[in-house]
Design an enzyme around this catalytic site. Structure first.
Site, PDB file in Angstrom:
ATOM      1  N   LYS A  23     -19.390 -11.773   9.895  1.00 45.73           N
ATOM      2  CA  LYS A  23     -17.881 -11.168  10.665  1.00 45.73           C
ATOM      3  C   LYS A  23     -18.060 -11.946  12.076  1.00 45.73           C
ATOM      4  O   LYS A  23     -18.983 -11.773  12.773  1.00 45.73           O
ATOM      5  CB  LYS A  23     -18.011  -9.655  10.953  1.00 45.73           C
ATOM      6  CG  LYS A  23     -16.866  -9.169  11.652  1.00 45.73           C
ATOM      7  CD  LYS A  23     -16.919  -7.711  11.924  1.00 45.73           C
ATOM      8  CE  LYS A  23     -15.875  -7.209  12.668  1.00 45.73           C
ATOM      9  NZ  LYS A  23     -15.990  -5.444  12.933  1.00 45.73           N
ATOM     10  N   TRP A  24     -17.435 -12.819  12.307  1.00 47.51           N
ATOM     11  CA  TRP A  24     -17.323 -13.748  13.466  1.00 47.51           C
ATOM     12  C   TRP A  24     -16.286 -13.094  14.422  1.00 47.51           C
ATOM     13  O   TRP A  24     -15.108 -13.276  14.280  1.00 47.51           O
ATOM     14  CB  TRP A  24     -16.798 -15.158  13.089  1.00 47.51           C
ATOM     15  CG  TRP A  24     -16.890 -16.341  14.169  1.00 47.51           C
ATOM     16  CD1 TRP A  24     -16.418 -16.112  15.275  1.00 47.51           C
ATOM     17  CD2 TRP A  24     -17.318 -17.536  14.155  1.00 47.51           C
ATOM     18  NE1 TRP A  24     -16.340 -17.262  16.136  1.00 47.51           N
ATOM     19  CE2 TRP A  24     -16.985 -18.163  15.322  1.00 47.51           C
ATOM     20  CE3 TRP A  24     -17.800 -18.459  13.027  1.00 47.51           C
ATOM     21  CZ2 TRP A  24     -17.137 -19.625  15.661  1.00 47.51           C
ATOM     22  CZ3 TRP A  24     -17.823 -19.572  13.146  1.00 47.51           C
ATOM     23  CH2 TRP A  24     -17.590 -20.187  14.392  1.00 47.51           C
ATOM     24  N   ASP A  25     -16.786 -12.521  15.572  1.00 48.96           N
ATOM     25  CA  ASP A  25     -15.868 -11.992  16.504  1.00 48.96           C
ATOM     26  C   ASP A  25     -15.667 -12.810  17.740  1.00 48.96           C
ATOM     27  O   ASP A  25     -16.187 -13.902  18.048  1.00 48.96           O
ATOM     28  CB  ASP A  25     -16.788 -10.570  17.057  1.00 48.96           C
ATOM     29  CG  ASP A  25     -15.653  -9.551  17.515  1.00 48.96           C
ATOM     30  OD1 ASP A  25     -14.490  -9.616  17.549  1.00 48.96           O
ATOM     31  OD2 ASP A  25     -16.286  -8.337  17.447  1.00 48.96           O
TER      32      ASP A  25
ATOM     33  N   TRP B 271      -3.527  -5.181  22.171  1.00 50.46           N
ATOM     34  CA  TRP B 271      -4.745  -4.584  21.489  1.00 50.46           C
ATOM     35  C   TRP B 271      -4.334  -3.353  20.707  1.00 50.46           C
ATOM     36  O   TRP B 271      -3.934  -2.429  21.155  1.00 50.46           O
ATOM     37  CB  TRP B 271      -5.816  -4.360  22.303  1.00 50.46           C
ATOM     38  CG  TRP B 271      -7.153  -3.851  21.601  1.00 50.46           C
ATOM     39  CD1 TRP B 271      -8.032  -4.519  20.640  1.00 50.46           C
ATOM     40  CD2 TRP B 271      -7.374  -2.445  21.589  1.00 50.46           C
ATOM     41  NE1 TRP B 271      -8.819  -3.577  20.461  1.00 50.46           N
ATOM     42  CE2 TRP B 271      -8.669  -2.258  20.908  1.00 50.46           C
ATOM     43  CE3 TRP B 271      -6.930  -1.254  22.177  1.00 50.46           C
ATOM     44  CZ2 TRP B 271      -9.318  -1.089  20.575  1.00 50.46           C
ATOM     45  CZ3 TRP B 271      -7.631  -0.204  21.976  1.00 50.46           C
ATOM     46  CH2 TRP B 271      -8.769  -0.050  21.370  1.00 50.46           C
TER      47      TRP B 271
ATOM     48  N   ARG C  38     -14.990  -7.420  29.162  1.00 54.76           N
ATOM     49  CA  ARG C  38     -16.221  -6.645  28.300  1.00 54.76           C
ATOM     50  C   ARG C  38     -17.484  -7.189  28.731  1.00 54.76           C
ATOM     51  O   ARG C  38     -18.301  -7.339  28.035  1.00 54.76           O
ATOM     52  CB  ARG C  38     -15.927  -7.169  26.786  1.00 54.76           C
ATOM     53  CG  ARG C  38     -16.417  -5.889  25.749  1.00 54.76           C
ATOM     54  CD  ARG C  38     -16.482  -6.244  24.573  1.00 54.76           C
ATOM     55  NE  ARG C  38     -16.926  -4.940  23.813  1.00 54.76           N
ATOM     56  CZ  ARG C  38     -17.510  -4.948  22.706  1.00 54.76           C
ATOM     57  NH1 ARG C  38     -17.677  -6.030  21.875  1.00 54.76           N
ATOM     58  NH2 ARG C  38     -17.822  -3.835  21.973  1.00 54.76           N
TER      59      ARG C  38
ATOM     60  N   ASN D  54     -14.424 -11.556  21.599  1.00 56.05           N
ATOM     61  CA  ASN D  54     -13.906 -10.465  22.379  1.00 56.05           C
ATOM     62  C   ASN D  54     -13.349 -10.461  23.717  1.00 56.05           C
ATOM     63  O   ASN D  54     -13.473  -9.515  24.768  1.00 56.05           O
ATOM     64  CB  ASN D  54     -15.008  -9.200  22.271  1.00 56.05           C
ATOM     65  CG  ASN D  54     -15.030  -8.638  20.927  1.00 56.05           C
ATOM     66  OD1 ASN D  54     -14.201  -8.036  20.517  1.00 56.05           O
ATOM     67  ND2 ASN D  54     -16.074  -8.526  20.511  1.00 56.05           N
TER      68      ASN D  54
ATOM     69  N   ASP E 280     -22.051  -5.357  15.492  1.00 56.57           N
ATOM     70  CA  ASP E 280     -22.860  -5.499  16.756  1.00 56.57           C
ATOM     71  C   ASP E 280     -23.975  -4.660  17.049  1.00 56.57           C
ATOM     72  O   ASP E 280     -24.150  -3.426  16.616  1.00 56.57           O
ATOM     73  CB  ASP E 280     -21.536  -4.993  17.865  1.00 56.57           C
ATOM     74  CG  ASP E 280     -22.098  -5.687  19.347  1.00 56.57           C
ATOM     75  OD1 ASP E 280     -22.882  -6.366  19.472  1.00 56.57           O
ATOM     76  OD2 ASP E 280     -20.999  -5.822  20.137  1.00 56.57           O
TER      77      ASP E 280
ATOM     78  N   ASP F  34      -8.293  -3.477  15.329  1.00 50.36           N
ATOM     79  CA  ASP F  34      -9.410  -2.528  15.667  1.00 50.36           C
ATOM     80  C   ASP F  34      -8.747  -1.275  15.443  1.00 50.36           C
ATOM     81  O   ASP F  34      -9.421  -0.135  15.184  1.00 50.36           O
ATOM     82  CB  ASP F  34      -9.771  -2.554  17.138  1.00 50.36           C
ATOM     83  CG  ASP F  34     -11.036  -3.542  17.388  1.00 50.36           C
ATOM     84  OD1 ASP F  34     -11.477  -4.005  16.307  1.00 50.36           O
ATOM     85  OD2 ASP F  34     -11.394  -3.859  18.563  1.00 50.36           O
TER      86      ASP F  34
ATOM     87  N   CYS G   1     -12.549 -12.291  13.383  1.00 49.50           N
ATOM     88  CA  CYS G   1     -12.170 -10.983  14.279  1.00 49.50           C
ATOM     89  C   CYS G   1     -12.189 -11.298  15.551  1.00 49.50           C
ATOM     90  O   CYS G   1     -12.664 -12.374  16.183  1.00 49.50           O
ATOM     91  CB  CYS G   1     -13.268 -10.236  14.031  1.00 49.50           C
ATOM     92  SG  CYS G   1     -13.300  -8.733  15.009  1.00 49.50           S
TER      93      CYS G   1
HETATM   94  C1  DGJ Z   1     -14.736  -5.697  18.352  1.00 50.49           C
HETATM   95  C2  DGJ Z   1     -14.447  -5.765  16.664  1.00 50.49           C
HETATM   96  O1  DGJ Z   1     -12.974  -5.749  16.515  1.00 50.49           O
HETATM   97  C3  DGJ Z   1     -14.965  -4.604  16.385  1.00 50.49           C
HETATM   98  O2  DGJ Z   1     -14.622  -4.554  14.858  1.00 50.49           O
HETATM   99  C4  DGJ Z   1     -16.481  -4.754  16.411  1.00 50.49           C
HETATM  100  O3  DGJ Z   1     -17.076  -5.587  15.793  1.00 50.49           O
HETATM  101  C5  DGJ Z   1     -16.769  -4.808  17.926  1.00 50.49           C
HETATM  102  N1  DGJ Z   1     -15.947  -5.759  18.586  1.00 50.49           N
HETATM  103  C6  DGJ Z   1     -18.297  -4.876  18.358  1.00 50.49           C
HETATM  104  O4  DGJ Z   1     -18.272  -5.105  19.550  1.00 50.49           O
END
Ligand code: DGJ
Length: 742
Positions: free
Chosen positions: A480-482, A203, A447, A484, A371, A552, A530
């Site tokens: 923006k499709w994240d 990361w 997370r 995480n 977010d 990030d 993303c």
């Molecule tokens: C992770 C993304 O990489 C960031 O740019 C941001 O959108 C955060 N998540 C939001 O939770």
């Protein structure tokens, strides 16, 4: 127009796929298997190349039905190796019959050649717009005992030094088959004198370049995290040791897939190298009932004898023109401002409008709400899964906010993370069985969230309904499709025990299904992928989302490495790159605003900060940056990209983009630590027309080098020496942008 053909010689049972640049030669071997003879620079077309099918007797080799004991599956280069009869290398396919036997002896049955390229059902893949652009060979192999069919598919593109490959494994027998490995690409090379380049990290430091010489045994990278991952990218290069950015042989292998993958090179005891690329066989097991078939993802291999820049340019052009799709393929990306690092979860409509207003004043074109705008999402502990706007934050919902943003003259975009759910959410309370979770074990949180079971159609349908509703109601131009977290406890409550090995792949098919439905229903929307930065920066998602959040980490110095490494496979147009605040939020470093802009402009440019917090002088610099990007973005994002100096090798990084007609170029030059009383320095450029004279502007006035011919700039270079001691030194993390115009 270039030449392209797939020629089959009946007498020698040899296939030759060729265009102006490459040849790929296969042969049906004496034992009926498909053998690999050659991949490399285009060679003459002949009826046979049987001298490449070398035979010898070797101690410890195994022979089936070969009285002379001269041809063993382990010694002949296989096109899709299987284990069990003398080929001891890691197999391309592993297929178990009901009786437990794992032997597969699939032999040639038939082949077809067709113009163009068929689609891969449910999977992202390269495509053609006209049949004349490519030809596709499908070779059918069959193991008569197990009934396992293997159809190997090869597409050669007329204008690219690339071949796209995939395989279909089918059950043509009467018993159940279990597929535990089905790679997309297997390439046996005759020697092992290669260096392997991989793009690895973690990361915030994704896709750093690592190089090693191939050694006997297996060297591999892969992911078992359910996404392609920060740690490794589904891309490998093999280059000859003397090859560099500008000359020498190199091959690239790229997988168009976003889930678990394996990319490896195995060198055997006779220095033969087998490259394998495909879905990671660990945790993979697919059941094939009679008449079922399994389609592997697509892999692309490219070859050049003109160095690594030329290899990257092959991938850039193929992926940009024939993998990325939709309206945004041919349009440079809008300059955006994303509020994430400006506010994190501390948002209100008033604050957002203030940030957007200042952005508009500076020339930004798209405002992205990140977010925190939905359900009970006041921190990362709640709300994921509830895709309805939170009225405390947005009194008139997304619709109202979007209208206000549009009224300012900006487009509006929004962040989603559709594959996830928090325990504290209405979605989880209503459907606790919709998450991936192994019975009897706690479901690990990462997370503070769990992963929705996208292998289930009803889950994908429910998420689709929520997101599509948002897109129908509000004027949203960008998503923006994240994603995480990595996938753990990968077990689906909806599948029987013997099909649990299918969940990882079915999950990704669910993601692709959702992307396909949303991008087809809302073709005007620009999607940016993303995954905590760049954990799913892969060709699979490029098919749906023409840009991806590269990392990030927005620190300019770190970004040089990340964008440089990423550029080996992916075009500048696909790399999300933003100017953020200092001290940088990821590592506290302070770099000049000018440098942050000069790095981000070699990407899909934007800002990730509250411009209201900048000084007047800084705002003037932001306006200059935006004006520069608007003037040159087509060149920056679509130009031919050259890496000139590597951040992994020294204090200076440099790269450049050259327009298609070679009349314009922008050069980025970056120095980490400043140098006192330094030497005279020059930067040889690339890709220019040697006979055109270029006017040089920007950078710093470098003595009398106002204009030079392309040959001078490529042979001698751009003067990058520091100015005289009368000019104050620029300090560390300096950047210079030079513009060349014929
Ligand atoms: C992770 C993304 O990489 C960031 O740019 C941001 O959108 C955060 N998540 C939001 O939770």
């Amino acid at each position: 127009m270039g030449e392209m053909n797939i020629r089959f010689s009946e007498s020698s049972k040899t296939f030759h796929l060729y265009n102006d640049w490459i040849s790929y030669i296969l042969k049906v071997l004496e034992d009926g298997r498909l053998g690999q003879l050659y991949f490399g620079k285009r060679i003459h077309v002949k009826d046979d190349y049987d001298y490449l099918y070398e035979k010898t007797h070797r101690s410890m080799s195994a022979y089936t039905g070969d009285e002379d004991q001269m041809v063993s599956p382990g010694d002949a280069r296989q096109e899709y190796g299987t284990y069990g009869s003398g080929d001891f290398k890691q197999p391309a396919a592993e297929i178990y019959q009901e009786n437990g036997a794992y032997l597969t002896n699939a032999v040639y049955v038939s082949h077809t050649v067709q113009a163009g390229k068929p689609k891969l059902p449910g999977l992202p893949a390269t495509y053609t717009e006209e049949d004349g652009e490519a030809m596709t060979l499908s070779v059918k192999l069959l193991d008569p005992v197990s009934g396992a069919g293997i159809c190997l598919r090869y597409t050669i593109f007329r204008d690219r030094a690339c071949i796209a490959r995939s395989a279909v494994i089918s059950n043509e027998g009467s018993g159940r088959l279990r597929l535990t490995a089905a790679m997309s690409l297997c390439l046996d090379l005759p020697d092992s004198d290669y260096e392997m380049l991989q793009f690895s990290g973690a990361w915030s430091r994704e896709r750093h370049l690592h190089t090693r010489h191939l050694e006997p045994g297996i060297q591999s990278v892969g992911s078992r995290r359910g996404h392609s991952s920060h740690e490794h990218n589904p891309f490998l290069i093999l280059k000859r040791p003397h090859a560099d950015e500008f000359q020498g042989e190199a091959m690239g292998f790229s997988l168009i897939y976003s889930g678990n993958f394996l990319a490896q090179a195995e060198v055997d005891g006779h220095d033969m190298t087998r490259v394998l690329l495909g879905i990671h066989p660990d945790n993979f097991c697919w059941i094939l009932e009679p008449e079922d078939a399994f389609q592997t993802p697509e892999a692309v291999m490219a070859y050049t004898d003109r160095g690594l820049n030329a290899l990257s340019q092959e991938f850039h052009r193929l992926y940009w023109t024939r993998l990325a799709r939709g309206a945004w393929r041919d349009q440079p990306s809008p300059i955006l401002l994303n509020n994430w690092e400006a506010t994190y979860f501390d948002i209100s409509e008033e604050k957002l409008l203030r940030i957007a207003g200042k952005a508009r004043e500076c020339g930004v074109e798209l405002f992205v709400l990140d977010d925190g705008w939905f359900g009970g999402r006041r921190s990362d502990r709640a709300g994921l899964g509830d895709w309805t706007p939170c009225r405390d934050i947005l009194p008139e919902g997304l619709t109202g906010l979007a209208e206000k943003i549009e009224a300012m003259g900006l487009k509006f975009g929004v962040w989603i993370e559709p594959e996830m759910v928090n325990e504290d959410s209405d979605l989880y309370r209503a459907h606790p069985d919709w998450i991936l979770k192994t019975p009897g074990y706690p479901a690990s949180k990462s997370r503070h969230q769990w992963v929705l079971d996208f292998s289930r159609q009803e889950v994908v349908d429910a998420v689709y309904a929520m997101i599509a509703r948002l897109l129908r109601e509000a004027k949203i131009s960008y998503i923006k499709w994240d994603m995480n977290r990595s996938i753990t406890e990968c077990f689906s409550a909806a599948l029987p025990p013997e099909r649990q090995g299918e969940v990882f792949h079915r999950y990704i098919l669910g993601v692709y299904d959702l992307y396909e439905r949303l991008t087809s229903e809302f073709p005007h929307v620009l999607f940016e992928s993303c995954a905590s930065g760049g954990a799913r920066f892969d060709p699979g998602l490029l098919y749906y989302a023409p840009q991806g959040w590269t990392s990030d980490d927005t620190d300019a110095a770190e970004r040089l490495k990340i964008q440089y490494g990423t550029s080996f496979c992916y075009p500048v147009r696909s790399m999300g790159a933003h100017v953020s605040a200092v001290p940088n939020h990821q590592l506290g470093r302070v770099t000049p605003l000018k440098t942050r802009g000069a790095v981000a402009c070699f990407g899909t440019f934007g800002y990730e900060l509250d411009l209201n917090r900048l000084t007047e002088e800084e705002i003037e610099e932001v306006k200059r940056q935006i004006a520069f990007v608007k003037q040159y973005r087509r060149l920056l994002q679509y130009g031919t990209f050259y890496r000139l100096k590597s951040p992994f090798e020294g204090n200076i990084t440099a790269w450049m983009a050259v327009s298609e007609d070679r009349r314009e170029a922008v050069v980025g030059w970056y120095r980490m630590l400043s140098v006192v009383n330094g030497p005279f320095t020059r930067l040889p450029l690339a890709g220019l027309d040697p006979d055109l004279c270029y006017r040089i502007s920007g950078g710093q006035k470098a003595g009398a080098q106002d204009s030079c011919y392309g040959d001078e700039l490529m042979q001698i270079g751009l003067i990058t020496s520091d100015r005289s001691h009368e000019v104050p030194p620029a300090g560390d993390f300096e950047a210079r942008l030079f513009v060349l115009k014929a």
